[in-house]
Design a protein around this motif. Structure first.
Motif: not given
Length: 253
Positions: A142-152
């Motif tokens: 799965d991928s988490l979309l961080a508040p700064d727009g980056s993806e983890i």
């Protein structure tokens, strides 16, 4: 469960076993631990990654070991999920989306497990395919979309009931996907989770062998091949039921 594993095969072996289009630089890793990057293999044919990203062929990518569902608001408030029970993966909120859309393979040379019951100190085991070579664990991404727009990108390994070979060490083990089932497991376009539920089962009883190893593997900083060298288990470390009633000095070798 699976809390540490190893991936020591060459690039050529990985590409051949998983039929990868290409593979970036890979160094042998003898003690892979949670939160570290792990390799995952995803489907080809324009398989979609989270948030609409596409990859044209069966490819590998590095993800953080420890699943963070896309709906998590603050990762600091979410527990570390390195394993997902296959029996409940289709119903739990954290796993339903990844199971439907982002099933993966996790390349490994084997995994470590600790026998704790009946021992003053846990005994570590190196569990590997009996005939050597690579193994593919069932994984989810799965991928988490961080508040700064980056993806983890993050992932977890699916587990199932342990076979007789290792059930005396631990009651859980990773789900193993055989090469002939790679395409079906990875196909999230036409194969719904219920269609691949039959693949989430224990490996054949003789697939793995368990080798007792030293407690060097307990320390993440230890990363060399010596971690997988066999050791003799001392008699005092054995549970009482395993000792010879006629001779208190019992050896497993």
């Amino acid at each position: 469960m699976c809390g540490r594993f190893s991936l020591t095969s060459s690039i050529d072996a990985l590409q051949a076993f998983f039929e990868l289009a290409e593979l970036e630089r890979h160094e042998p890793r003898y003690n892979i631990a949670p939160t570290q990057p792990i390799m995952m293999v995803i489907a080809g044919d324009n398989a979609a990654l989270p948030h609409g990203r596409n990859m044209p062929d069966r490819r590998s990518l590095l993800v953080r070991w420890g699943l963070l569902p896309s709906w998590v608001k603050d990762p600091r408030d979410f527990p570390l999920i390195i394993n997902a029970r296959s029996e409940t993966a289709l119903s739990k909120a954290s796993f339903r989306g990844p199971m439907r859309h982002f099933r993966t393979l996790v390349p490994a040379s084997g995994f470590y497990e600790w026998q704790r019951e009946g021992r003053a100190r846990p005994q570590a085991y190196w569990v590997r395919p009996r005939h050597g070579g690579l193994v593919a664990f069932a994984g989810i991404l799965d991928s988490l979309l961080a508040p700064d727009g980056s993806e983890i990108d993050t992932g977890a390994i699916l587990t199932t009931q342990a076979t007789e070979t290792i059930s005396h060490i631990h009651h859980r083990m990773p789900v193993v996907i055989q090469p002939e089932d790679f395409n079906r497991w990875l196909d999230c376009k036409t194969q719904e989770p219920r269609h691949v539920a039959d693949l989430m089962k224990p490996a054949d009883p003789d697939f793995f062998e368990a080798i007792p190893v030293s407690d060097k593997v307990n320390k993440v900083a230890n990363m060399g091949p010596e971690l997988q060298e066999a050791v003799e288990i001392s008699p005092e470390a054995l549970p009482e039921s395993a000792k010879n009633p006629d001779d208190d000095q019992m050896s497993l070798f």
